[in-house]
Design a protein around this motif. Structure first.
Motif, PDB file in Angstrom:
ATOM      1  N   THR A  19      35.521  35.313  41.393  1.00 41.46           N
ATOM      2  CA  THR A  19      34.259  35.867  41.899  1.00 41.46           C
ATOM      3  C   THR A  19      34.477  36.518  43.257  1.00 41.46           C
ATOM      4  N   ALA A  20      35.179  35.820  44.150  1.00 42.34           N
ATOM      5  CA  ALA A  20      35.469  36.391  45.474  1.00 42.34           C
ATOM      6  C   ALA A  20      36.301  37.659  45.321  1.00 42.34           C
ATOM      7  N   VAL A  23      34.018  40.574  44.104  1.00 44.96           N
ATOM      8  CA  VAL A  23      33.155  41.021  45.204  1.00 44.96           C
ATOM      9  C   VAL A  23      33.979  41.759  46.256  1.00 44.96           C
ATOM     10  N   PHE A  26      34.777  45.205  44.975  1.00 42.86           N
ATOM     11  CA  PHE A  26      33.563  46.027  45.007  1.00 42.86           C
ATOM     12  C   PHE A  26      33.273  46.499  46.434  1.00 42.86           C
ATOM     13  N   LEU A  27      33.315  45.569  47.390  1.00 41.62           N
ATOM     14  CA  LEU A  27      33.019  45.920  48.782  1.00 41.62           C
ATOM     15  C   LEU A  27      34.090  46.835  49.377  1.00 41.62           C
ATOM     16  N   TYR A  83      33.561  51.850  41.078  1.00 39.04           N
ATOM     17  CA  TYR A  83      33.328  50.433  41.335  1.00 39.04           C
ATOM     18  C   TYR A  83      33.987  49.530  40.304  1.00 39.04           C
ATOM     19  N   ILE A  87      36.704  46.710  41.376  1.00 42.39           N
ATOM     20  CA  ILE A  87      36.640  45.307  40.951  1.00 42.39           C
ATOM     21  C   ILE A  87      37.938  44.909  40.254  1.00 42.39           C
ATOM     22  N   TYR A 158      38.732  39.214  50.419  1.00 40.15           N
ATOM     23  CA  TYR A 158      39.054  38.132  49.481  1.00 40.15           C
ATOM     24  C   TYR A 158      39.383  36.855  50.249  1.00 40.15           C
ATOM     25  N   LEU A 161      35.945  35.612  51.734  1.00 35.53           N
ATOM     26  CA  LEU A 161      35.015  35.148  50.704  1.00 35.53           C
ATOM     27  C   LEU A 161      35.566  33.943  49.949  1.00 35.53           C
TER      28      LEU A 161
END
Length: 168
Positions: A19-20, A23, A26-27, A83, A87, A158, A161
Motif C-alpha cells: 500500500t505504501a 501511494v 502515485f505521489l 499514474y 504505481i 515509500y 509511508l
C-alpha cells in the motif's frame, strides 16, 4: 566470492508494504508531472499537450500525435497511463528496497531511488522507444533529471509511508 542472489518473493519474514509502495509511486508520479509542466512552461515549448499525446499514443496509436491542442479524452488517458505506471514502478521499487534491506536508512533509500530513476529513464526512453519511436523525442537531461527525481521521491515517500504504517 559470493554472488549477489535475488530471491524474488522470498523476503524471509519481511515483505514490502504494498500500500505504501502504491501511494509512493502515485505521489512521485504527481511530482514528475508537476516538474514536466513547469519545465514546459519555463522552456516555452510550443505545445503543452504534446507529452499527453505521446502517452496516449501508446494505447491509441501514433495517429493521435498528429493532433494539436487540448483533448479531454487524450489527457484523461495520458493521466491514467501515467499514474498506473507510477504505481507499478512504486511497487517494483518497494520489491527492490526490501530485497536489498534498505528500508531503515534514508540515505540508502535515496541511493536506491536514484539508481532506480536512472534505470527507469533508460528503459522508458531507450528500450521502449523501439516499440514507441516517438519517445526518442523526449530523451535528454531534463527528462533524465525528472526520472532521477521520481526515483528518489518514490523511495523516500515509500520509506516515510512504510514507517508510518508500521507504527500504526
Amino acid at each position: 566470492m559470493q554472488l549477489l542472489r535475488l530471491h524474488w518473493g522470498e523476503w524471509q519474514g519481511r515483505r514490502p508494504d504494498w500500500t505504501a509502495a502504491a501511494v509512493a509511486g502515485f505521489l512521485a508520479g504527481a511530482v514528475l508531472m508537476v516538474l514536466e509542466g513547469v519545465w514546459t512552461l519555463i522552456m516555452g515549448y510550443g505545445d503543452a499537450w504534446r507529452t499527453s499525446r505521446m502517452l496516449a499514443a501508446m494505447v491509441l496509436g501514433p495517429g493521435v500525435l498528429e493532433d494539436t491542442g487540448f483533448s479531454l479524452g487524450v489527457v484523461a488517458l495520458a493521466l491514467l497511463i501515467h499514474y498506473v505506471l507510477g504505481i507499478l514502478f512504486g511497487l517494483a521499487l518497494a520489491a527492490l528496497v526490501t530485497e536489498f534491506h534498505g528500508e531503515g536508512r534514508p540515505g540508502t533509500m535515496e541511493t536506491i531511488g536514484a539508481v532506480f530513476g536512472m534505470a527507469l529513464y533508460l528503459v522508458n526512453f531507450h528500450l521502449m522507444s523501439y516499440a514507441f519511436p516517438w519517445l526518442v523525442e523526449m530523451r535528454g537531461w531534463a527528462t533524465f533529471m525528472a526520472h532521477l527525481i521520481f526515483g528518489i521521491s518514490a523511495a523516500l515517500l515509500y520509506w516515510k509511508l512504510g514507517r508510518q504504517s508500521a507504527r500504526a
